[in-house]
Design a protein around this motif. Sequence first.
Motif, short mmCIF file in Angstrom:
data_model
loop_
_atom_site.label_atom_id
_atom_site.label_comp_id
_atom_site.label_asym_id
_atom_site.label_seq_id
_atom_site.Cartn_x
_atom_site.Cartn_y
_atom_site.Cartn_z
N CYS A 42 0.98 -1.20 0.05
CA CYS A 42 0.22 0.04 -0.27
C CYS A 42 0.68 1.12 -0.09
CB CYS A 42 -0.86 -0.03 1.27
SG CYS A 42 -2.12 1.40 1.33
N CYS A 53 -0.11 3.34 3.46
CA CYS A 53 0.24 2.93 4.75
C CYS A 53 1.47 2.12 4.97
CB CYS A 53 -1.00 2.38 5.64
SG CYS A 53 -1.51 1.12 5.15
N SER A 104 1.25 -1.23 4.37
CA SER A 104 0.82 -2.32 4.44
C SER A 104 1.12 -3.20 3.40
CB SER A 104 -0.70 -2.44 4.83
OG SER A 104 -1.16 -3.81 5.36
N CYS A 149 -6.71 -1.79 0.18
CA CYS A 149 -5.77 -1.99 1.39
C CYS A 149 -6.80 -2.08 2.58
CB CYS A 149 -4.80 -0.73 1.71
SG CYS A 149 -3.88 -1.06 3.36
N CYS A 206 -6.05 0.56 5.50
CA CYS A 206 -6.22 1.91 5.47
C CYS A 206 -7.36 2.17 4.73
CB CYS A 206 -5.11 2.89 5.18
SG CYS A 206 -4.72 2.64 3.51
ZN LIG Z 1 -2.92 1.09 3.46
#
Ligand SMILES: [Zn+2]
Length: 131
Positions: free
Chosen positions: A30, A33, A35, A54, A57
């Motif tokens: 992502c 963020c 991730s 994602c 977020c």
């Molecule tokens: Zn994210």
Amino acid sequence: MIDRLDPIFTDETAARNWLEAQRWPDGAACPFCESRERVKPLAGSSMGDGWYHCQDCRRKFTVRVGTLYERSHVPLHKWLLASYVLSTANDRAVTVDQLRATIDVSYRTAWRMLQRLREAVDAAGTAVADE
Ligand SMILES: [Zn+2]
């Protein structure tokens, strides 16, 4: 090595897969963020191919987000070709007209692309955004 006849310069899916492999060798991450575990492809999305969601977020993105190819209506394969042309030619010698003819876009679009590519080169020393 990539050459001028590589499908990434003519095929949008090939272009996207290539950029994803460059940016995300360990799987999609992502851009908001960072991730990785909870990022899922949006298969069959009405938005088109190449979208991810994602779950951390709750934002959607494609591989273009966070690169100089972001927020552009120009297909990615044309961006890659433009980047390639600039990186293999003597950069400052590439004119808007040459770029327009090579990647088949309007003069205005070619001008904007050239501006953006040169800004990126000036900023990062490379035509492709560096992670
Ligand atoms: Zn994210």
